[in-house]
Design an enzyme around this catalytic site. Sequence first.
Site, mmCIF file in Angstrom:
data_model
loop_
_atom_site.group_PDB
_atom_site.id
_atom_site.type_symbol
_atom_site.label_atom_id
_atom_site.label_comp_id
_atom_site.label_asym_id
_atom_site.label_seq_id
_atom_site.Cartn_x
_atom_site.Cartn_y
_atom_site.Cartn_z
ATOM 1 N N GLU A 446 -10.550 2.144 -6.874
ATOM 2 C CA GLU A 446 -11.839 2.370 -7.542
ATOM 3 C C GLU A 446 -12.098 3.842 -7.800
ATOM 4 O O GLU A 446 -13.052 4.425 -7.278
ATOM 5 C CB GLU A 446 -12.978 1.762 -6.722
ATOM 6 C CG GLU A 446 -12.962 0.259 -6.730
ATOM 7 C CD GLU A 446 -14.276 -0.367 -6.249
ATOM 8 O OE1 GLU A 446 -15.273 0.356 -6.107
ATOM 9 O OE2 GLU A 446 -14.286 -1.588 -6.044
ATOM 10 N N GLU A 520 -9.677 -6.878 -4.008
ATOM 11 C CA GLU A 520 -10.858 -7.038 -3.136
ATOM 12 C C GLU A 520 -11.655 -8.231 -3.638
ATOM 13 O O GLU A 520 -11.797 -8.430 -4.847
ATOM 14 C CB GLU A 520 -11.752 -5.779 -3.144
ATOM 15 C CG GLU A 520 -11.160 -4.629 -2.374
ATOM 16 C CD GLU A 520 -12.025 -3.377 -2.350
ATOM 17 O OE1 GLU A 520 -13.264 -3.485 -2.395
ATOM 18 O OE2 GLU A 520 -11.432 -2.281 -2.286
HETATM 19 C C1 GAL Z 1 -15.619 -1.622 -2.866
HETATM 20 C C2 GAL Z 1 -14.795 -0.502 -2.257
HETATM 21 C C3 GAL Z 1 -14.677 -0.703 -0.767
HETATM 22 C C4 GAL Z 1 -16.001 -0.999 -0.138
HETATM 23 C C5 GAL Z 1 -16.589 -2.220 -0.776
HETATM 24 C C6 GAL Z 1 -17.903 -2.618 -0.146
HETATM 25 O O1 GAL Z 1 -16.074 -1.257 -4.117
HETATM 26 O O2 GAL Z 1 -13.535 -0.454 -2.832
HETATM 27 O O3 GAL Z 1 -14.130 0.442 -0.184
HETATM 28 O O4 GAL Z 1 -16.826 0.096 -0.340
HETATM 29 O O5 GAL Z 1 -16.763 -1.959 -2.151
HETATM 30 O O6 GAL Z 1 -18.474 -3.689 -0.820
#
Ligand code: GAL
Length: 963
Positions: A446, A520
């Site tokens: 990100e 993620e």
């Molecule tokens: C994502 C990020 C993670 C964490 C997560 C929390 O955007 O890559 O490191 O911050 O959100 O929801």
Amino acid sequence: MKPFLTAATAALILAAGLARPHAVAAETVQAAATAARERINIDKDWRFAYGHADDAEKDFRHGLRPFFFAKAGYGDGPANADFSDMAWRKVDLPHDWAVELPFDARGNTNHGSKAIGHPFPENSVGWYRKVIDIPASDKGRRIALEFDGVYRDSVVWVNGHYIGTEPSGYSGFRYDITDYLNYGGHNVIAVRADATTEEGWFYEGAGIYRHVWLTKTDALHVAQWGTFVRTTVDGAKARLDIDVTVDNDGKAPETFAIRQEVFAPDGRKVAEGETTQLTVKAVASGDFTSTVTVDQAQLWSLETPHLYRLRTTILTNGVVSDSYDTTFGIRTVVFDPDKGFFLNGKNLKLQGTNNHQDHAGVGVALPDGLQTWRLKQLKSYGVNTYRASHHPPTPELLDEADRLGMLVIDEHRMMGTTPEIRGQMERMIRRDRNHPSVIIWSLGNEEWALEWNELGTRLAVEMQADAKRLDPTRRTTVATSGSGQGVSLGADVIGFNYGAQHDVDAFHRAHPDKPAMMSEEGSTLTTRGIYFDDRAASHLNAYDRQGRPGNSLSIEEGWRRVQERPWMSGMVIWTGFDYRGETTPFGWPAISSQFGMTDTTGALKDTAWYLKSVWTQKPMVHILPHWNWAGREGQAIDVRVYSNGDTVELFQDGKSLGRQTLVKDSHLKWSVPYTPGKLTAKSYIDGKLVASNEVVTTTDPATVTLTPDTTNLKADGADISVVWVNVTDKAGRIVPVAGNRVNFETSGPIRVIGVGNGDPGSHEADRPAERHAYHALSGWRSLAINSLDGGPAVADTADTATWRDPTQWLPPEAQPPATKGLVLRGQFARPVLTPGGVITLYIDRLGEGQTVYINGVTVEPKTVDGALVVDVDPASLKDNNNLAYVFATPEGGVQGLYDRSVGATKWGTLRVTTPAAPWQRSVFNGWAQVIVQSTGQPGKATLKAVSDGLKPAVVAFTARSPS
Ligand code: GAL
């Protein structure tokens, strides 16, 4: 299997004289200790003290001495070899000082609101010092100091010489210190770490939180991370292309042979080869490649994580110059744009979790055993993939992933192509490329400034080219929140962060050649054991649901979407473990995230049970919530059941509430009016009962129980046992609403190293630690006398106006004539005492026959680690106190005792200790965790848990000497 090696396949391809890869970091691979090479762990017996980020006076006067940096060897304050650290605290590594600090509203909530960072300069710099002995016989060898990771901005000195700076808190680094060593004597390593500024947006710890090693080799040796075994599976055989980088640190060219021997998982030698007449120039490196074949290759897989060992031997005129072991595995990995992920030709979904590296109790300083424990905990609910977000992991995590069968997405910290950033990625790839568990290199996560623009594509393409140069066998990915442009077009495999914020199908249609994964998904917000929100306590109910509607999906929905798309390689959930910091949605006073499938201790939340139902085969059924709802009698409770059966019947107090059929990858739901009693779920496959589970209303807390994962420890000062602490009723049922405080005591050769309970709202200490304040003495005066009897010179009332200031330099001709004795006097103010505080005076040995007086009264110092130590009775102190020593005049008189670079640290340091709070923790919803560690001695030990009004628990441990 017979060793397979023909002249042709054993041909070593010589590519000597290549430029040496720029100096890089610490050694992870498994090099054996042989006569030629030694790899010595130096984690034990460091000294630690807080410095200061803004005030050099409080940073032990570091950086104040003229020429402190301008001249080699002028390190000052603790950086100087002569600095006295006798009053500093002793610590063993790995060590995270941040976890020992209190919580504070001024701390950064993203980092877990610890009292560290810009508002806390007094807590943000840590100094570490250690003395190592180097035998005279080491002269002529190359000796390197290797750090696996220091958080962060570390500076290293050896014997007062500046050695180097490493900004990264995650990259391993190595310094060749051969030329700086004192052979046949003591050598002082000093490290200053500054954690004032942060790298990530999550708890990152502080200090030397990974191992430190001393590596000794011959001048001609395998370079750090200097082997790479590239495997190609060909039917039952595997071809091994073995790259070796040989460093010649000597001043003459070398001619040598390389012998390669390959050992199967059972230890048998299965291939070997030797090539002679290789050369490498003086002070240069050479790259050499050889090829051998292994018959009947035993593939590394999740179920059978077979590991091979390569022994690389360098022979100079028949004498072994180096012997270096590399663990590797043979497997194939394919990310297919249409069919997803394949391991050894078998299609499987990545069932992953993202993880930071902190754990309850210990912060980021994880003993190796905790890496193992955490990976097993993930495997227990079906996780097969670990994304090391967002930085390279500790080397031992990868060793364990290799051994246990866990796939790893190995991630670089930050996108970029400057020498510093590129160098960090290079170190990660060289360090980790032999691990069969590592399936892909993640170039970044990100990167909001790049995700949507051409710069993003450019950087991803450049970094990918670099990664391929270092490792042509693996593909690359970037995890992104913006797809379609920018970064997402650069790397081989797209990593989508969160399904709801991408049109993954449109991307797939537009880029049919690009494999994909959900790097993620989830970010669900759940507190273990909580079923009704209690926002004042920072608690959110544990029912699976979208954490950020419109952006992320529930765990179940996320998994179903992956299952519906054969081309999607898998889903990596945000996160496996809760971690400190990122206290979404609360901020202060919450101190940890709630995204995990387990809490910070690794205790399973209900979402982990959902995953167990869809990711594991052994029949199971799980009911939520618990059934202790006093005050909610008659109220309808949302009861859900997870199972891998095909139907489930739910009973309340023996009465059926109906049987329901499970839709694949889903859950079942009943609305049940609460009455105290019992819910039972029975799970069936093809009508046959395969599993059952019950939740029962408990009675009041009656007993503490301790459940260790092992009671046998290696007596090595490192081995651990992870112990669950529960509060149960008299029937032995865990009371799911219990919050009793439990105290822990040990006897024998174990120590507690951390306690936790997974409560994101708890401000109890995970790792209570003693804290020291150091008070330098001042107003030094000296008087030459002709006896060893101080007489009136040590009296409280002595007038020192005419005495010498011993810190002022005098030319030799102005020195007073040598006398038999010296009196040295200093002053100190009454220190501010914290409750329970202890005052100790530390004095170096200044000369023969040393006697000590405080306010004119003689005191008897103890000798501790060579220093004179006086326990000072606070009641005996005045507002201003006099300290006096008498001793035989040393060589060079009083001048010879003083060193401007370190001040008067040796003459006396007053230490005020605030003792550590006792080890205690409240259970949270019936659960807590305590981690115990061997102290290094063999013998029997016990851990006792005591709580007011409850029956205590005792566990016996045995610590055995490693045989
Ligand atoms: C994502 C990020 C993670 C964490 C997560 C929390 O955007 O890559 O490191 O911050 O959100 O929801």
